[in-house]
Write an enzyme that holds these catalytic residues in place. Structure first.
Site, short mmCIF file in Angstrom:
data_model
loop_
_atom_site.label_atom_id
_atom_site.label_comp_id
_atom_site.label_asym_id
_atom_site.label_seq_id
_atom_site.Cartn_x
_atom_site.Cartn_y
_atom_site.Cartn_z
N LYS A 54 -0.76 0.40 10.46
CA LYS A 54 -2.00 0.13 11.49
C LYS A 54 -2.05 0.71 12.66
CE LYS A 54 -2.81 -4.75 9.51
NZ LYS A 54 -2.50 -5.86 9.67
N GLN A 98 -1.87 -10.62 12.90
CA GLN A 98 -1.09 -10.04 11.79
C GLN A 98 -0.38 -11.64 11.44
OE1 GLN A 98 -0.77 -7.15 10.30
NE2 GLN A 98 0.00 -8.74 9.10
N ASP A 121 -10.87 -8.03 11.94
CA ASP A 121 -10.50 -8.31 9.95
C ASP A 121 -11.55 -9.39 9.68
OD1 ASP A 121 -8.01 -7.56 9.48
OD2 ASP A 121 -6.63 -9.23 10.45
#
Ligand code: NAD
Length: 302
Positions: A54, A98, A121
Site C-alpha cells: 500500500k 491494517q 477503507d
C-alpha cells in the site's frame, strides 16, 4: 467455451494512471498532496506485506503516506488517541488500520473512531449503512474493485442473477449490497449454506470470497457465467491460489479472474482512488451531513 481472463493488473494500472493525473491536478491547484496514514499493530507477516504494497502504491501515484507502527502489546487507548489526532490533521485525508488487530482489541471501536470523512477503507458504520440506505462516502475497496472490473469489461449487472459466496463484513456482505444497488438479484452463501452448488449453478455472475482453495468446481458453474475469484490462499508448497478451480472453470465460464492478478491489484488501486477522492472533497470543502451523535451512541451500545 474458453473464458476471457480479466486482467486485474492492467485495469488496476489504468486506475493508477488516472490517480496519478488527479494528484497532479490537485497539486497544480496549490493543494497539499493527498495523505494516507496506515496503522499497523504487531508484526503479522501477511499484514507487513499488505502495508508495504500500500505504501509503495501511494508513492507510485504521489500520495504522501505516513506509516505508524505499534507493538502487539500496545494499549487500545494509545491507538484510539493516535486516530483521534489523525482525524484532526489537515494533511491526512485517509486513515487505514491494517486488519487483523491483536485479539485484545475491540475492532469495531477502532474502526468507528476513524472520522467518516477519512474512512477510505469504508468500514465505518456510516459508510456500511450507506450501502443499504445510499450515501456511502467510501465504498469498501475490494468490492469496489470488483464492480470496477465488471464495469471495465462492460459486463452488465442490472437484472443479473449474482451469487456471492462468503458473507464477511469486509468482502461478502458489502459486495452483495453494492450489487443490489446495481439492481442485480443477489443471493449470499456462506459456510452454513446447505448444498452450495444449487445456488452457484444459477449465477450469471459468481463472486467467490470464502478463503477455501478449490471450493468452486466446474460442475458448480453455469456455462457462460462470469466468475470473479476474490480468494487468496497460500498452499503448503507456497503457491498462491484463489477459491475457484481456475483451469476447470475457465473451460466453462465466459469471463474469469485469475489469482494472482485479478481482484488483488484492484483492492490497492481503489484505496488510492478513495484517498484522492477524500482530498478532492476536502479541497472543494464538500461537507458530509453525518449524524455523528447518532453514530457515537450506536457504537457505545455495542
Ligand atoms: P472471512 O474468513 O472473514 O470470511 C469467509 C466467508 O466465507 C465467511 O462468510 C464464511 O462463512 C464463508 N465460507 C467459508 N467456508 C465456506 C464454504 N465452504 N462454503 C461457503 N462459504 C464459506 O474471509 P474474508 O476476509 O471475507 O476473505 C475471503 C477471502 O478473500 C480470503 O481468501 C481472503 O484472503 C480474500 N481476500 C482477498 C482480497 C483481495 O484483495 N483480493 C481482499 C480481502 C480478502
Amino acid at each position: 467455451m474458453t473464458a476471457i481472463t480479466i486482467d486485474g493488473n492492467a485495469v488496476a494500472a489504468k486506475i493508477r494512471n488516472e490517480c496519478r493525473e488527479r494528484v497532479k491536478r490537485l497539486v497544480a491547484r496549490g493543494a497539499t498532496p493527498p495523505g494516507l496514514a496506515v496503522i499497523l499493530v504487531g508484526s503479522d507477516p501477511a499484514s507487513e506485506v499488505y502495508v508495504r504494497n500500500k505504501i509503495r502504491a501511494c508513492n507510485d501515484v504521489g500520495i504522501r503516506s505516513l506509516e505508524l507502527r505499534f507493538p502487539p502489546d500496545v494499549s487500545q487507548q494509545v491507538v484510539v488517541e493516535k486516530i483521534e489526532d489523525l482525524n484532526q490533521d489537515p494533511s491526512i485525508h485517509g486513515i487505514l488500520v491494517q486488519l487483523p488487530l491483536p485479539p485484545s482489541f475491540d475492532i469495531a471501536k477502532i474502526l468507528h473512531t476513524i472520522s467518516v470523512e477519512k474512512d477510505v477503507d469504508g468500514f465505518h458504520l456510516y459508510n456500511v449503512g450507506g450501502l443499504v440506505a445510499g450515501g456511502t462516502v467510501f465504498p469498501p475497496c475490494t468490492p469496489y474493485g470488483v464492480v470496477k472490473l465488471l464495469e471495465h469489461e462492460r459486463i452488465p449487472i442490472e437484472g443479473k442473477n449474482v451469487v456471492v459466496v462468503g458473507a464477511s463484513n469486509i468482502v461478502g456482505k458489502p459486495m452483495a449490497l453494492m450489487l443490489m444497488q446495481h439492481e442485480a438479484t443477489v443471493s449470499i452463501c456462506h459456510a452454513k449454506t446447505r448444498d452450495l452448488a444449487q445456488f452457484t449453478i444459477l449465477a450469471d455472475i459468481l463472486i467467490v470470497a470464502a478463503g477455501r482453495p478449490r471450493l468452486i468446481l466446474p460442475e458448480m458453474v453455469r456455462t457462460g457465467a462470469v466468475v470473479i475469484d476474490v480468494g487468496i490462499n497460500r498452499l503448503k508448497d507456497g503457491t498462491l491460489v484463489g477459491d475457484v478451480d481456475y483451469a476447470g472453470v475457465a473451460a466453462k465460464a465466459s469471463y474469469i479472474t485469475p489469482v494472482p492478478g485479478g481482484v488483488g491489484p484492484m483492492t490497492v488501486s481503489m484505496l488510492l482512488y478513495n484517498t484522492i477522492g477524500s482530498c478532492e472533497r476536502w479541497q472543494q470543502q464538500v461537507t458530509i451531513p453525518i449524524p455523528t451523535s447518532g453514530i457515537s451512541s450506536l457504537v457505545a451500545a455495542n
